[in-house]
Design a protein around this motif. Structure first.
Motif, short mmCIF file in Angstrom:
data_model
loop_
_atom_site.label_atom_id
_atom_site.label_comp_id
_atom_site.label_asym_id
_atom_site.label_seq_id
_atom_site.Cartn_x
_atom_site.Cartn_y
_atom_site.Cartn_z
N UNK A 115 27.76 35.49 -16.80
CA UNK A 115 26.54 35.16 -16.08
C UNK A 115 26.85 35.01 -14.61
N UNK A 116 25.83 34.75 -13.81
CA UNK A 116 25.99 34.43 -12.39
C UNK A 116 25.36 33.07 -12.14
N UNK A 117 26.04 32.27 -11.36
CA UNK A 117 25.47 31.02 -10.87
C UNK A 117 24.84 31.37 -9.53
N UNK A 118 23.53 31.17 -9.42
CA UNK A 118 22.81 31.56 -8.20
C UNK A 118 23.37 30.87 -6.96
N UNK A 119 23.57 29.56 -7.04
CA UNK A 119 24.09 28.82 -5.89
C UNK A 119 25.07 27.75 -6.37
N UNK A 120 26.15 27.64 -5.61
CA UNK A 120 27.17 26.63 -5.90
C UNK A 120 27.48 25.94 -4.58
N UNK A 121 27.41 24.62 -4.58
CA UNK A 121 27.70 23.85 -3.38
C UNK A 121 28.72 22.78 -3.70
N UNK A 122 29.74 22.71 -2.87
CA UNK A 122 30.74 21.65 -2.96
C UNK A 122 30.84 21.08 -1.55
N UNK A 123 30.27 19.90 -1.32
CA UNK A 123 30.23 19.37 0.04
C UNK A 123 29.47 20.33 0.92
N UNK A 124 30.10 20.74 2.03
CA UNK A 124 29.44 21.68 2.95
C UNK A 124 29.71 23.14 2.58
N UNK A 125 30.55 23.38 1.59
CA UNK A 125 30.85 24.75 1.15
C UNK A 125 29.71 25.25 0.27
N UNK A 126 29.24 26.44 0.61
CA UNK A 126 28.13 27.01 -0.14
C UNK A 126 28.45 28.45 -0.53
N UNK A 127 28.25 28.75 -1.81
CA UNK A 127 28.49 30.09 -2.33
C UNK A 127 27.25 30.56 -3.08
N UNK A 128 27.04 31.87 -3.11
CA UNK A 128 25.91 32.46 -3.82
C UNK A 128 26.44 33.46 -4.84
N UNK A 129 25.71 33.61 -5.93
CA UNK A 129 26.01 34.62 -6.96
C UNK A 129 27.47 34.57 -7.41
N UNK A 130 27.86 33.43 -7.93
CA UNK A 130 29.23 33.20 -8.38
C UNK A 130 29.37 33.67 -9.83
N UNK A 131 30.37 34.53 -10.08
CA UNK A 131 30.63 34.97 -11.44
C UNK A 131 31.09 33.81 -12.29
N UNK A 132 30.56 33.72 -13.50
CA UNK A 132 30.92 32.62 -14.39
C UNK A 132 30.88 33.10 -15.84
N UNK A 133 31.55 32.34 -16.67
CA UNK A 133 31.50 32.55 -18.11
C UNK A 133 30.95 31.28 -18.74
N UNK A 134 30.27 31.44 -19.84
CA UNK A 134 29.72 30.32 -20.59
C UNK A 134 30.34 30.35 -21.98
N UNK A 135 30.85 29.20 -22.41
CA UNK A 135 31.41 29.07 -23.76
C UNK A 135 30.57 28.07 -24.54
N UNK A 136 30.59 28.21 -25.84
CA UNK A 136 29.90 27.23 -26.70
C UNK A 136 30.51 25.85 -26.45
N UNK A 137 29.70 24.82 -26.59
CA UNK A 137 30.15 23.45 -26.33
C UNK A 137 31.37 23.07 -27.17
N UNK A 138 31.47 23.61 -28.38
CA UNK A 138 32.61 23.28 -29.25
C UNK A 138 33.92 23.82 -28.68
N UNK A 139 33.85 24.85 -27.84
CA UNK A 139 35.04 25.46 -27.26
C UNK A 139 35.42 24.89 -25.90
N UNK A 140 34.49 24.23 -25.24
CA UNK A 140 34.73 23.71 -23.88
C UNK A 140 33.89 22.47 -23.64
N UNK A 141 34.54 21.41 -23.22
CA UNK A 141 33.81 20.17 -22.93
C UNK A 141 33.56 19.98 -21.44
#
Length: 167
Positions: A115-141
């Motif tokens: 998937x893509x995360x539309x916006x990611x912000x960490x403090x003043x750092x801002x990123x757009x369209x960040x590549x990401x993976x999603x796992x089932x909750x049982x596989x990742x907490x």
């Protein structure tokens, strides 16, 4: 009576924007977690510092699609990786058929969704369209801030128990 109705309607129009305004005002005043700091240098660089937590990990106070999410910094993760419940919390909804990409974890092979995360912000750092993976909750907490985020930065380094991210 008309004056009260106008004031009420004005307040209702401003209310949706109030959390964002308060958040940016808190940043301006230096609010936020004591274990993290961010700054914009004279060079225009945006810097965010993360102190090591008690367990020796670096946890970033991130905002994904505007929602607060604590993310464990993991240079061994190729992508930002989210548990399905966190993905849904930030507005990413997947079907069972989306979970078709194999991923190697400490517990073996699991299947995730891209998937893509539309916006990611960490403090003043801002990123757009960040590549990401999603796992089932049982596989990742815990959500992971992996290399798909770190590679978008100018640099990142660690010294003295502090991880420094620079955009």
């Amino acid at each position: 009576m008309t004056r009260f109705i106008v004031i009420f309607l004005l307040c209702m129009g401003i209310a949706p924007f109030l959390p964002g305004l308060l958040e940016s005002r808190m940043e301006t005043l230096g609010g936020g977690a004591s274990s993290t700091a961010y700054e914009e240098a004279d060079t225009g660089e945006r810097t965010y510092r993360i102190s090591r937590d008690r367990s020796g990990h670096f946890v970033a106070d991130a905002y994904l699609n505007g929602q607060p999410v604590d993310m464990l910094v993991d240079t061994g993760a190729s992508y930002a990786v989210l548990p399905q419940s966190v993905a849904e919390h930030i507005g990413i909804f997947l079907t069972e058929s989306d979970f078709k990409y194999p991923a190697q974890t400490a517990n073996g092979t699991v299947y995730g969704a891209r998937t893509l995360i539309d916006s990611l912000r960490i403090g003043s750092i801002r990123l757009r369209n960040v590549e990401a993976h999603v796992l089932k909750d049982a596989s990742l907490r815990t959500p992971l801030l992996g290399m798909s985020v770190l590679n978008e930065l100018r640099r990142f380094d660690m010294s003295g128990g502090t991880l420094v991210l620079v955009q």
